[in-house]
Design a protein around this motif. Sequence first.
Motif, PDB file in Angstrom:
ATOM      1  N   ASP A  40       0.806  -1.211   0.000  1.00 40.57           N
ATOM      2  CA  ASP A  40       0.000   0.000   0.000  1.00 40.57           C
ATOM      3  C   ASP A  40       0.846   1.271   0.000  1.00 40.57           C
ATOM      4  OD1 ASP A  40      -2.612   0.850  -0.229  1.00 40.57           O
ATOM      5  OD2 ASP A  40      -2.916   1.120   1.921  1.00 40.57           O
ATOM      6  N   LEU A  41       2.165   1.112   0.079  1.00 38.85           N
ATOM      7  CA  LEU A  41       3.078   2.252   0.066  1.00 38.85           C
ATOM      8  C   LEU A  41       3.940   2.216  -1.191  1.00 38.85           C
ATOM      9  CD1 LEU A  41       4.398   2.261   3.756  1.00 38.85           C
ATOM     10  CD2 LEU A  41       2.563   3.666   2.778  1.00 38.85           C
ATOM     11  N   LYS A  42       4.297   3.396  -1.660  1.00 44.42           N
ATOM     12  CA  LYS A  42       5.278   3.511  -2.743  1.00 44.42           C
ATOM     13  C   LYS A  42       6.594   3.913  -2.095  1.00 44.42           C
ATOM     14  CE  LYS A  42       6.499   6.364  -6.743  1.00 44.42           C
ATOM     15  NZ  LYS A  42       6.102   7.517  -7.599  1.00 44.42           N
ATOM     16  N   VAL A  43       7.568   3.035  -2.141  1.00 45.10           N
ATOM     17  CA  VAL A  43       8.849   3.255  -1.472  1.00 45.10           C
ATOM     18  C   VAL A  43       9.942   3.366  -2.532  1.00 45.10           C
ATOM     19  CG1 VAL A  43      10.477   2.378   0.235  1.00 45.10           C
ATOM     20  CG2 VAL A  43       8.027   1.953   0.519  1.00 45.10           C
ATOM     21  N   ILE A  44      10.592   4.505  -2.582  1.00 41.70           N
ATOM     22  CA  ILE A  44      11.612   4.765  -3.592  1.00 41.70           C
ATOM     23  C   ILE A  44      12.898   4.019  -3.257  1.00 41.70           C
ATOM     24  CG2 ILE A  44      12.986   6.569  -4.706  1.00 41.70           C
ATOM     25  CD1 ILE A  44      10.009   6.622  -5.403  1.00 41.70           C
ATOM     26  N   GLY A  45      13.562   3.522  -4.300  1.00 42.55           N
ATOM     27  CA  GLY A  45      14.768   2.721  -4.123  1.00 42.55           C
ATOM     28  C   GLY A  45      15.956   3.505  -3.597  1.00 42.55           C
ATOM     29  N   ARG A  46      16.913   2.743  -3.102  1.00 43.90           N
ATOM     30  CA  ARG A  46      18.079   3.290  -2.403  1.00 43.90           C
ATOM     31  C   ARG A  46      18.910   4.222  -3.285  1.00 43.90           C
ATOM     32  NH1 ARG A  46      19.266  -1.046  -1.402  1.00 43.90           N
ATOM     33  NH2 ARG A  46      18.390  -1.328   0.671  1.00 43.90           N
ATOM     34  N   ALA A  47      19.165   3.825  -4.525  1.00 50.31           N
ATOM     35  CA  ALA A  47      20.010   4.645  -5.399  1.00 50.31           C
ATOM     36  C   ALA A  47      19.431   6.032  -5.587  1.00 50.31           C
ATOM     37  CB  ALA A  47      20.182   3.951  -6.752  1.00 50.31           C
ATOM     38  N   SER A  48      18.119   6.123  -5.687  1.00 52.96           N
ATOM     39  CA  SER A  48      17.478   7.420  -5.912  1.00 52.96           C
ATOM     40  C   SER A  48      17.425   8.249  -4.638  1.00 52.96           C
ATOM     41  CB  SER A  48      16.065   7.204  -6.464  1.00 52.96           C
ATOM     42  OG  SER A  48      16.121   6.517  -7.695  1.00 52.96           O
ATOM     43  N   VAL A  49      17.224   7.589  -3.508  1.00 56.69           N
ATOM     44  CA  VAL A  49      17.171   8.309  -2.233  1.00 56.69           C
ATOM     45  C   VAL A  49      18.528   8.899  -1.888  1.00 56.69           C
ATOM     46  CG1 VAL A  49      16.832   8.033   0.256  1.00 56.69           C
ATOM     47  CG2 VAL A  49      15.236   6.962  -1.344  1.00 56.69           C
ATOM     48  N   LEU A  50      19.601   8.141  -2.147  1.00 60.01           N
ATOM     49  CA  LEU A  50      20.947   8.613  -1.805  1.00 60.01           C
ATOM     50  C   LEU A  50      21.330   9.881  -2.557  1.00 60.01           C
ATOM     51  CD1 LEU A  50      22.965   5.268  -1.575  1.00 60.01           C
ATOM     52  CD2 LEU A  50      22.247   6.755   0.295  1.00 60.01           C
ATOM     53  N   ALA A  51      20.674  10.141  -3.675  1.00 54.34           N
ATOM     54  CA  ALA A  51      20.965  11.359  -4.435  1.00 54.34           C
ATOM     55  C   ALA A  51      20.596  12.614  -3.666  1.00 54.34           C
ATOM     56  CB  ALA A  51      20.212  11.326  -5.770  1.00 54.34           C
ATOM     57  N   PHE A  52      19.757  12.460  -2.633  1.00 60.30           N
ATOM     58  CA  PHE A  52      19.308  13.621  -1.858  1.00 60.30           C
ATOM     59  C   PHE A  52      19.809  13.597  -0.420  1.00 60.30           C
ATOM     60  CE2 PHE A  52      16.150  12.721  -5.147  1.00 60.30           C
ATOM     61  CZ  PHE A  52      16.053  13.954  -5.774  1.00 60.30           C
ATOM     62  N   ARG A  53      20.884  12.860  -0.168  1.00 55.77           N
ATOM     63  CA  ARG A  53      21.336  12.715   1.213  1.00 55.77           C
ATOM     64  C   ARG A  53      22.027  13.968   1.751  1.00 55.77           C
ATOM     65  NH1 ARG A  53      26.053   8.198   0.101  1.00 55.77           N
ATOM     66  NH2 ARG A  53      27.079   9.289  -1.608  1.00 55.77           N
ATOM     67  N   GLU A  54      22.520  14.845   0.879  1.00 60.37           N
ATOM     68  CA  GLU A  54      23.181  16.054   1.351  1.00 60.37           C
ATOM     69  C   GLU A  54      22.140  17.055   1.854  1.00 60.37           C
ATOM     70  OE1 GLU A  54      26.327  16.389   1.735  1.00 60.37           O
ATOM     71  OE2 GLU A  54      26.824  14.482   0.782  1.00 60.37           O
ATOM     72  N   THR A  55      22.157  17.349   3.134  1.00 66.24           N
ATOM     73  CA  THR A  55      21.147  18.230   3.720  1.00 66.24           C
ATOM     74  C   THR A  55      21.236  19.647   3.177  1.00 66.24           C
ATOM     75  OG1 THR A  55      22.648  18.662   5.578  1.00 66.24           O
ATOM     76  CG2 THR A  55      21.027  16.902   5.857  1.00 66.24           C
ATOM     77  N   ALA A  56      22.430  20.049   2.765  1.00 70.74           N
ATOM     78  CA  ALA A  56      22.586  21.429   2.290  1.00 70.74           C
ATOM     79  C   ALA A  56      21.820  21.672   0.992  1.00 70.74           C
ATOM     80  CB  ALA A  56      24.071  21.744   2.086  1.00 70.74           C
ATOM     81  N   THR A  57      21.632  20.617   0.224  1.00 73.59           N
ATOM     82  CA  THR A  57      20.950  20.779  -1.061  1.00 73.59           C
ATOM     83  C   THR A  57      19.561  20.143  -1.051  1.00 73.59           C
ATOM     84  OG1 THR A  57      21.986  18.748  -1.876  1.00 73.59           O
ATOM     85  CG2 THR A  57      23.134  20.819  -2.312  1.00 73.59           C
ATOM     86  N   ARG A  58      19.070  19.770   0.121  1.00 71.14           N
ATOM     87  CA  ARG A  58      17.793  19.071   0.186  1.00 71.14           C
ATOM     88  C   ARG A  58      16.639  20.049   0.012  1.00 71.14           C
ATOM     89  NH1 ARG A  58      17.572  15.544   5.252  1.00 71.14           N
ATOM     90  NH2 ARG A  58      19.129  14.392   4.064  1.00 71.14           N
ATOM     91  N   ASP A  59      15.853  19.837  -1.002  1.00 71.55           N
ATOM     92  CA  ASP A  59      14.699  20.665  -1.309  1.00 71.55           C
ATOM     93  C   ASP A  59      13.499  19.734  -1.418  1.00 71.55           C
ATOM     94  OD1 ASP A  59      12.640  22.035  -2.687  1.00 71.55           O
ATOM     95  OD2 ASP A  59      14.081  23.400  -3.599  1.00 71.55           O
TER      96      ASP A  59
END
Length: 377
Positions: A8-27
């Motif tokens: 019932d959830l859409k969970v994005i894969g690890r490779a795509s999530v890691l692209a946003f791990r830098e908090t300074a650029t997180r939008d």
Amino acid sequence: MSLGKIRDLKVIGRASVLAFRETATRDLRKIADELQVATVLTGTVRRVGNQVRVTVELLEARTGAHLWGDSFNRDITDIFAIQSALAQEITGALKATLTASERALIERQPTQNQAAYEFYLRGLVLEEGLSTRSKREKWDQVVAIYEQAVVRDPAFAFAYARLTGVQAVMYFIGTLDPSAERRARAQAALETAERLAPDAPEVRQARGAFSYYCAFDLVRALAEFQAAEKGLPNDALLLARIGLVLRRSDLLPDALIYLERAATLNPHHLYIGTQWANSLFSARRFRPAHDVAQRYVALAPEDGWMRELLVRTQYALDGDRASYLKAWTTVPPMDYDPHGLEAAYVKAMAAGDYLAANAVLADRRFKGLMGLDAGIR
């Protein structure tokens, strides 16, 4: 990882999530648009000795509004209990359905050895960075990491399952290791996984991988992959593999549905994106194939396969032969083809320069075609 078991959830894969791990650029708005999600789970993990503190927050992606949050303080050996508790609370916060079978899956403890689990996680991250055109050394590195996991815990079925898949693909790809020894290693890993957890969806995916890449049994592979998908509904690679089996079975429209779903779940996974674009090209859907290739070239400008797809789809759309031949100079050498011989051969054939094409074929360094002309599956 447990959230991915919940249909019932859409969970994005690890490779795509890691692209946003830098908090300074997180939008959060950018994340919502790029990953096509409504909510984002953020958090921190702090480890002191054998204690771990996990703090998580669920945010509405477009507004940043707080939806739910919590903190957990546990012994490091309770990491799976933390994952299970998080999955159940997040499911409740999102008002999603958690079935009894899904609860059983997320409450599993695949290993009691923390070092084995850390190797396993490292292997998953590195495996997502592989493609059929990656150098042999990169594949060997992933094999070695999974082997470290099973050395530390010989009863770690999931690590054996992942090891099966990697070994099987290495056997399948002619430029990697299509040897009897590699096939035997894949089979040995699978037999161990089956002995330890025969009905686990991860093991069923491994069985499907062996059936597809080593035994070339499309019927068995599809049955195993579809059975595994019931417990791994958000596993993008699994969905992509279903798509590949369907493509080889001449069911290209159905294959495209699965490949698009896989790319949606992990839009930064280069191998999945390549297979999707390649399949669209095979279906002569040149405009969407071009758009997909353009998107992935922006993500990975040095990837030769995607840039090759972009060149080919542009030519299919405009028929500009001069621009097409010139564009081949922008395609970087592939990892497996450092001398650029495949690109030289394809360009020579496109230009009708058969002398140049024959010269490539006569070059002992030429290993054969691995691109669209070879019908990669």
